[in-house]
Design an enzyme around this catalytic site. Structure first.
Site, short mmCIF file in Angstrom:
data_model
loop_
_atom_site.label_atom_id
_atom_site.label_comp_id
_atom_site.label_asym_id
_atom_site.label_seq_id
_atom_site.Cartn_x
_atom_site.Cartn_y
_atom_site.Cartn_z
N ASN A 103 0.87 -1.19 0.00
CA ASN A 103 0.00 0.00 0.00
C ASN A 103 0.90 1.23 0.00
OD1 ASN A 103 -1.91 1.96 0.38
ND2 ASN A 103 -2.44 1.36 2.48
N TRP A 104 1.03 1.82 -1.19
CA TRP A 104 1.94 2.97 -1.31
C TRP A 104 1.35 4.24 -0.68
CZ3 TRP A 104 4.84 3.41 -6.66
CH2 TRP A 104 5.71 2.32 -6.80
N LYS A 105 0.04 4.25 -0.46
CA LYS A 105 -0.64 5.46 0.03
C LYS A 105 -0.33 6.62 -0.95
CE LYS A 105 -0.46 3.49 4.59
NZ LYS A 105 -0.48 3.66 6.04
N HIS B 171 -9.80 1.42 4.22
CA HIS B 171 -8.59 1.58 5.04
C HIS B 171 -8.89 2.54 6.18
CE1 HIS B 171 -4.56 2.78 6.22
NE2 HIS B 171 -4.13 1.66 5.63
N GLU C 143 -7.36 4.96 7.31
CA GLU C 143 -7.12 6.38 6.99
C GLU C 143 -8.31 6.95 6.23
OE1 GLU C 143 -3.31 5.76 5.16
OE2 GLU C 143 -2.47 5.25 7.12
N GLU D 128 -6.15 -4.79 10.22
CA GLU D 128 -5.12 -3.76 10.45
C GLU D 128 -5.45 -3.01 11.74
OE1 GLU D 128 -2.82 -2.63 6.69
OE2 GLU D 128 -4.48 -1.24 6.90
N GLY E 76 1.87 2.27 10.87
CA GLY E 76 2.87 3.33 10.79
C GLY E 76 3.55 3.64 12.12
N SER F 101 2.69 -2.12 10.45
CA SER F 101 4.12 -2.22 10.78
C SER F 101 4.73 -3.58 10.40
CB SER F 101 4.36 -1.90 12.26
OG SER F 101 4.04 -0.55 12.53
N GLY G 47 2.64 -1.11 4.31
CA GLY G 47 2.69 0.32 3.98
C GLY G 47 4.12 0.79 3.82
N GLY G 48 4.66 1.39 4.87
CA GLY G 48 5.98 2.02 4.83
C GLY G 48 7.07 1.12 4.25
P1 PGA Z 1 2.39 0.36 7.70
O1 PGA Z 1 0.98 0.64 6.99
O2 PGA Z 1 2.94 -0.92 7.13
O3 PGA Z 1 3.24 1.56 7.33
O4 PGA Z 1 2.14 0.26 9.16
C1 PGA Z 1 0.09 -0.40 6.71
C2 PGA Z 1 -1.17 0.13 6.12
O5 PGA Z 1 -1.60 1.24 6.48
O6 PGA Z 1 -1.79 -0.52 5.27
#
Ligand code: PGA
Length: 246
Positions: free
Chosen positions: A9-11, A91, A93, A162, A168, A204, A225-226
């Site tokens: 997930n590049w966001k 998600h 967010e 999640e 994050g 994470s 994500g990250g």
């Molecule tokens: P993260 O994000 O791996 O940076 O914690 C995961 C996500 O939001 O899908």
């Protein structure tokens, strides 16, 4: 044994250069992992030109209608036309910053099915809910509202667990914590007549913790994500996931 599903997930991050690097770094991983890159829509035409068999791409959201006066939005049909196979939906967010309710998430998942995309629907509890021992209640409520809005027996549904407190933050759920929630989600879906195609863990996930997560029986893959924003790191994460898949 099916290959683990690794969703990046590049966001609102990344570039054409990163996409080229990731495509190159993943050449050696083919067959051992099933990779889906959830890209900003702007990169999808390059993905179509560049990515080899076995690496698919996804959107991070869709609108629930097919077309109309919704400035700035993309429909599931448009995403499918760009060659995507999946879309992330709901998600945390999006739920937090764009006020998406469980009902809206269900409508978006339906739109994915209508357009032939596989929805990856995110559920997860806040830190407060975890501390109050309400994790199962929260995620099951999210799942129940979703399933109530889907056609009975809809197949190919993917759920990503999640925990919001793990996204994050560097503080991932332990494999045991994630396994317990995944088992409850599967059970709840089954009682409603649905079979979850895959249950992913996200929050994470890194190169050095993915192996322990993937060794759990109900963890079919991860949403990253990250750690998906470095081509070498993501490739190493994929290798570690493949090596220890349950
Ligand atoms: P993260 O994000 O791996 O940076 O914690 C995961 C996500 O939001 O899908």
């Amino acid at each position: 044994m099916t290959a683990p599903l690794i969703v990046a997930n590049w966001k609102m991050n990344g570039s054409e250069a990163l996409l080229r690097d990731v495509a190159e770094a993943l050449v050696d991983r083919q067959g051992s992992v099933d990779v889906v890159l959830a890209l900003p829509a702007i990169h999808m035409s390059l993905a179509r030109a560049l990515l080899q068999d076995g690496i698919r791409w996804a959107s991070q959201d869709v609108h629930w209608l097919e077309s109309g006066a919704y400035t700035g939005e993309l429909s599931a049909e448009m995403i499918a036309q760009m060659g995507a196979s999946h879309s992330i939906v709901g998600h945390s967010e999006r739920r937090e910053y764009f006020a998406e309710s469980d009902e809206i998430v269900a409508k978006k998942a339906n739109a994915c099915f209508r357009a032939g995309l596989i929805p990856i629907v995110c559920v997860g509890e806040s830190r407060e809910a975890r501390q109050a021992e309400r994790t199962e209640a929260v995620v099951c409520e999210q799942l129940e509202v979703l399933l109530a809005g889907l056609p009975q027996g809809a197949e190919r549904l993917i759920i990503a667990y999640e925990p919001i407190w793990a996204i994050g933050t560097g503080a991932e759920a332990t494999p045991e914590m994630a396994q317990a929630v995944h088992a409850v989600l599967r059970d709840t879906a089954q009682k409603r007549g649905f079979r979850l195609d895959k249950v992913l863990y996200g929050g994470s996930v890194k190169e050095d913790n993915v192996a322990a997560l993937m060794s759990m029986p109900d963890i079919d893959g991860v949403l990253v994500g990250g750690a998906s924003l470095s081509a070498q790191g993501f490739s190493a994460l994929c290798a570690n996931a493949a090596a220890t898949h349950n």
